[in-house]
Write an enzyme that holds these catalytic residues in place. Structure first.
Site, PDB file in Angstrom:
ATOM      1  N   ARG A  28      -5.195  -3.101   5.724  1.00 46.07           N
ATOM      2  CA  ARG A  28      -3.764  -2.828   5.887  1.00 46.07           C
ATOM      3  C   ARG A  28      -3.463  -2.536   7.347  1.00 46.07           C
ATOM      4  O   ARG A  28      -4.100  -1.716   7.972  1.00 46.07           O
ATOM      5  CB  ARG A  28      -3.361  -1.629   5.028  1.00 46.07           C
ATOM      6  CG  ARG A  28      -1.971  -1.060   5.312  1.00 46.07           C
ATOM      7  CD  ARG A  28      -0.888  -1.860   4.630  1.00 46.07           C
ATOM      8  NE  ARG A  28       0.449  -1.451   4.996  1.00 46.07           N
ATOM      9  CZ  ARG A  28       1.207  -0.562   4.361  1.00 46.07           C
ATOM     10  NH1 ARG A  28       0.739   0.038   3.288  1.00 46.07           N
ATOM     11  NH2 ARG A  28       2.411  -0.292   4.773  1.00 46.07           N
ATOM     12  N   ASP A  72       1.095   4.560  -2.268  1.00 44.24           N
ATOM     13  CA  ASP A  72       2.144   5.546  -2.028  1.00 44.24           C
ATOM     14  C   ASP A  72       1.956   6.746  -2.938  1.00 44.24           C
ATOM     15  O   ASP A  72       1.785   6.595  -4.150  1.00 44.24           O
ATOM     16  CB  ASP A  72       3.533   4.950  -2.310  1.00 44.24           C
ATOM     17  CG  ASP A  72       3.970   3.959  -1.266  1.00 44.24           C
ATOM     18  OD1 ASP A  72       3.562   4.099  -0.092  1.00 44.24           O
ATOM     19  OD2 ASP A  72       4.726   3.031  -1.608  1.00 44.24           O
ATOM     20  N   ASP A 124      -1.033  -1.289  -0.492  1.00 43.54           N
ATOM     21  CA  ASP A 124      -0.084  -0.220  -0.229  1.00 43.54           C
ATOM     22  C   ASP A 124      -0.336   0.856  -1.270  1.00 43.54           C
ATOM     23  O   ASP A 124      -0.319   0.578  -2.475  1.00 43.54           O
ATOM     24  CB  ASP A 124       1.345  -0.754  -0.347  1.00 43.54           C
ATOM     25  CG  ASP A 124       2.395   0.249   0.077  1.00 43.54           C
ATOM     26  OD1 ASP A 124       2.081   1.138   0.892  1.00 43.54           O
ATOM     27  OD2 ASP A 124       3.533   0.149  -0.401  1.00 43.54           O
ATOM     28  N   ARG A 156       1.475  -7.186   2.493  1.00 45.25           N
ATOM     29  CA  ARG A 156       0.352  -6.292   2.778  1.00 45.25           C
ATOM     30  C   ARG A 156      -0.805  -6.506   1.821  1.00 45.25           C
ATOM     31  O   ARG A 156      -0.605  -6.882   0.677  1.00 45.25           O
ATOM     32  CB  ARG A 156       0.799  -4.837   2.747  1.00 45.25           C
ATOM     33  CG  ARG A 156       1.474  -4.464   1.452  1.00 45.25           C
ATOM     34  CD  ARG A 156       2.337  -3.253   1.571  1.00 45.25           C
ATOM     35  NE  ARG A 156       3.420  -3.535   2.478  1.00 45.25           N
ATOM     36  CZ  ARG A 156       4.409  -2.727   2.759  1.00 45.25           C
ATOM     37  NH1 ARG A 156       4.470  -1.562   2.202  1.00 45.25           N
ATOM     38  NH2 ARG A 156       5.349  -3.057   3.593  1.00 45.25           N
TER      39      ARG A 156
END
Length: 165
Positions: free
Chosen positions: A84, A98, A96, A93
């Site tokens: 990344r 989160d 990811d 990407r």
């Protein structure tokens, strides 16, 4: 141990494999256990005018003794190991990760916002979150599964294979 929820997404370099490997790495975090992982969902890229491949998304429920900052640092480390590179917002990407929710806490400090500030608008987060935690509450927004109605126009298709495929 606190329960936290992490969104996983990828649209480059074999996305399903990226997510499966990320789940393995999440399970290896210190003082952390993976409690559940949603099925994978295929979704269109949001917030970009440039054409991109579809994303594969999932949500993992974790129990961890890591602090929110320590957990976020570990998530960013996993992203870097997956290639990344942070650049333009909403760019394609490899991975990811989160931090969506950390119990029912609200945290706003440099580079860390919990609950994730846009999660209540995103079907690609809400649908898999509802799978692993049907009673999940987004502080200040209510039940996550009820927020799905507001995101109903977003395409979210469950894949036939589980996260490890």
């Amino acid at each position: 141990m606190p329960v936290v929820y992490v969104a996983l997404g990828s649209n480059l370099a074999h996305p399903r494999r990226q997510l499966a490997r990320a789940v393995v790495e999440l399970a290896r975090l210190p003082r952390t256990h993976v409690v559940a992982v949603s099925p994978n969902y295929v979704t269109a890229a949001l917030g970009t005018s440039d054409p991109q491949p579809d994303y594969v998304n999932a949500v993992a429920a974790l129990r961890t003794l890591l602090s929110p900052r320590a957990l976020l640092a570990r998530l960013h480390g996993i992203e870097r190991r997956h290639g990344r590179r942070r650049g333009a917002r909403n760019a394609a990407r490899t991975l990811d990760l989160d931090l969506l929710l950390y119990e029912r806490r609200r945290i706003v400090v440099a580079h860390l916002w919990v609950p994730h500030p846009r999660m209540h608008e995103r079907a690609f987060v809400l649908r898999p979150l509802a799978d692993v935690a049907p009673a999940a509450v987004i502080p200040g927004r209510g039940l996550a599964r009820q927020r799905l109605c507001a995101a109903r126009g977003q395409r979210v298709t469950r894949t036939r294979t589980h996260h490890l495929a």
